[in-house]
Design a protein around this motif. Structure first.
Motif, mmCIF file in Angstrom:
data_model
loop_
_atom_site.group_PDB
_atom_site.id
_atom_site.type_symbol
_atom_site.label_atom_id
_atom_site.label_comp_id
_atom_site.label_asym_id
_atom_site.label_seq_id
_atom_site.Cartn_x
_atom_site.Cartn_y
_atom_site.Cartn_z
ATOM 1 N N ALA A 185 0.825 -1.205 0.000
ATOM 2 C CA ALA A 185 0.000 0.000 0.000
ATOM 3 C C ALA A 185 0.860 1.256 0.000
ATOM 4 N N LEU A 186 2.018 1.183 0.659
ATOM 5 C CA LEU A 186 2.898 2.356 0.738
ATOM 6 C C LEU A 186 3.471 2.743 -0.619
ATOM 7 N N ALA A 187 3.456 1.828 -1.562
ATOM 8 C CA ALA A 187 3.963 2.145 -2.905
ATOM 9 C C ALA A 187 3.029 3.093 -3.644
ATOM 10 N N HIS A 188 1.793 3.210 -3.169
ATOM 11 C CA HIS A 188 0.793 4.008 -3.890
ATOM 12 C C HIS A 188 0.244 5.183 -3.095
ATOM 13 N N ARG A 189 0.392 5.152 -1.768
ATOM 14 C CA ARG A 189 -0.176 6.231 -0.966
ATOM 15 C C ARG A 189 0.645 6.412 0.307
ATOM 16 N N SER A 190 0.457 7.533 0.966
ATOM 17 C CA SER A 190 1.165 7.780 2.214
ATOM 18 C C SER A 190 0.550 6.943 3.332
ATOM 19 N N TRP A 191 1.302 6.773 4.406
ATOM 20 C CA TRP A 191 0.830 5.947 5.510
ATOM 21 C C TRP A 191 -0.467 6.489 6.105
ATOM 22 N N SER A 192 -0.606 7.789 6.159
ATOM 23 C CA SER A 192 -1.825 8.369 6.742
ATOM 24 C C SER A 192 -3.068 7.998 5.936
ATOM 25 N N ALA A 193 -2.890 7.688 4.652
ATOM 26 C CA ALA A 193 -4.023 7.335 3.792
ATOM 27 C C ALA A 193 -4.282 5.842 3.729
ATOM 28 N N VAL A 194 -3.436 5.043 4.354
ATOM 29 C CA VAL A 194 -3.612 3.592 4.369
ATOM 30 C C VAL A 194 -4.700 3.243 5.386
ATOM 31 N N ARG A 195 -5.707 2.470 4.954
ATOM 32 C CA ARG A 195 -6.817 2.083 5.820
ATOM 33 C C ARG A 195 -6.676 0.622 6.241
ATOM 34 N N MET A 196 -6.880 0.393 7.527
ATOM 35 C CA MET A 196 -6.759 -0.956 8.066
ATOM 36 C C MET A 196 -7.727 -1.915 7.376
ATOM 37 N N ALA A 197 -8.946 -1.444 7.112
ATOM 38 C CA ALA A 197 -9.936 -2.311 6.466
ATOM 39 C C ALA A 197 -9.450 -2.765 5.098
ATOM 40 N N ASP A 198 -8.812 -1.859 4.354
ATOM 41 C CA ASP A 198 -8.296 -2.216 3.030
ATOM 42 C C ASP A 198 -7.186 -3.256 3.128
ATOM 43 N N LEU A 199 -6.362 -3.135 4.158
ATOM 44 C CA LEU A 199 -5.271 -4.099 4.332
ATOM 45 C C LEU A 199 -5.826 -5.481 4.639
ATOM 46 N N ALA A 200 -6.863 -5.535 5.462
ATOM 47 C CA ALA A 200 -7.475 -6.828 5.784
ATOM 48 C C ALA A 200 -8.025 -7.485 4.527
ATOM 49 N N VAL A 201 -8.664 -6.684 3.680
ATOM 50 C CA VAL A 201 -9.204 -7.224 2.430
ATOM 51 C C VAL A 201 -8.066 -7.723 1.540
ATOM 52 N N ALA A 202 -7.008 -6.918 1.410
ATOM 53 C CA ALA A 202 -5.883 -7.295 0.551
ATOM 54 C C ALA A 202 -5.205 -8.575 1.041
ATOM 55 N N ALA A 203 -5.135 -8.749 2.360
ATOM 56 C CA ALA A 203 -4.482 -9.930 2.929
ATOM 57 C C ALA A 203 -5.439 -11.109 3.077
ATOM 58 N N ARG A 204 -6.721 -10.883 2.783
ATOM 59 C CA ARG A 204 -7.749 -11.922 2.875
ATOM 60 C C ARG A 204 -7.891 -12.472 4.286
ATOM 61 N N VAL A 205 -7.895 -11.552 5.231
ATOM 62 C CA VAL A 205 -8.143 -11.922 6.623
ATOM 63 C C VAL A 205 -9.203 -10.973 7.177
ATOM 64 N N SER A 206 -9.728 -11.303 8.320
ATOM 65 C CA SER A 206 -10.729 -10.434 8.941
ATOM 66 C C SER A 206 -10.052 -9.252 9.625
ATOM 67 N N ARG A 207 -10.822 -8.200 9.815
ATOM 68 C CA ARG A 207 -10.292 -7.051 10.544
ATOM 69 C C ARG A 207 -9.936 -7.454 11.966
ATOM 70 N N GLN A 208 -10.703 -8.379 12.545
ATOM 71 C CA GLN A 208 -10.405 -8.814 13.910
ATOM 72 C C GLN A 208 -9.030 -9.473 13.977
ATOM 73 N N THR A 209 -8.690 -10.269 12.950
ATOM 74 C CA THR A 209 -7.360 -10.884 12.912
ATOM 75 C C THR A 209 -6.281 -9.822 12.850
ATOM 76 N N LEU A 210 -6.517 -8.790 12.060
ATOM 77 C CA LEU A 210 -5.546 -7.701 11.956
ATOM 78 C C LEU A 210 -5.303 -7.073 13.325
ATOM 79 N N TYR A 211 -6.382 -6.760 14.031
ATOM 80 C CA TYR A 211 -6.227 -6.122 15.337
ATOM 81 C C TYR A 211 -5.693 -7.092 16.383
ATOM 82 N N ASN A 212 -5.994 -8.374 16.252
ATOM 83 C CA ASN A 212 -5.422 -9.362 17.162
ATOM 84 C C ASN A 212 -3.905 -9.416 17.022
#
Length: 217
Positions: free
Chosen positions: A15-42
């Protein structure tokens, strides 16, 4: 879940290749990694925890690469030259590593904020280590030198500092050395990226290996 953790870190780095860290959304990362948001926060606890984990992985991967180069067959002094060349090339294409080595963070990068004093330790051991914070530039240089062992530590630190002088104030590479995305491409082999720097390292290290005292003056 180490596989989920690595997938999330890869997604964050991508994600950092396309946008700044402040614009990176946790929900988008969960989708990209194919995991739940709860797993991300865990795994990371928060976006700041993810930033600390991302930077820690970059430092660990860098030191692993240094060790591999130093363990390669061949004269130790040549391996130190290879480390310097590799640092210059890798830092050119990895902004987080460049910031780690130089301390020059900018608003696009996930400069990790320290974990809150008194906060409950993370449940994931890897995250507890990440929450300790990344090494400062001087600490990372010292860790790099330690990879070379006692005899070659001074020479390794010299090679790293010469490489960092190039990272901070690089010599412009030839046009064919740049990719379409504006980053310097890694070479097919470790031929010198900076011949002058390489000659300086080899000359000084030859003093170490030929001096009766076996030390660099």
């Amino acid at each position: 879940m180490p596989n989920a953790r690595e997938a999330l870190l890869d997604a964050a780095l991508g994600a950092l290749a396309h946008r700044s860290w402040s614009a990176v959304r946790m929900a988008d990362l969960a989708v990209a990694a194919r995991v739940s948001r709860q797993t991300l926060y865990n795994e990371f606890g928060s976006k700041d925890g993810l930033a600390r984990a991302l930077v820690r992985r970059e430092a660990d991967t860098y030191l692993q690469g240094v060790r591999q180069l130093l363990d390669a067959p061949g004269p130790p002094e040549r391996n130190l030259v290879a480390v310097a060349e590799w640092i210059v090339t890798r830092a050119a294409s990895r902004p987080v590593l460049r910031a780690l080595l130089t301390g020059a963070w900018d608003e696009r990068l996930p400069m990790p904020r320290p974990a809150r004093p008194g906060a409950r330790p993370a449940a994931v051991p890897a995250q507890r280590r990440a929450d300790e914070g990344p090494p400062a530039p001087g600490e990372l240089v010292a860790a790099t030198a330690a990879c070379a062992g006692e005899r070659w530590a001074v020479g390794c630190e010299l090679a790293v500092r010469l490489a960092l002088s190039h990272v901070v104030a690089p010599t412009l590479p030839s046009l064919e050395g740049w990719r379409a995305d504006g980053h310097c491409a890694e070479p097919d082999n470790w031929s010198p990226i900076t011949p002058t720097m390489t000659r300086v390292i080899e000359m000084i290290l030859s003093v170490e290996t030929t001096s009766p005292r076996k030390i660099i003056p």
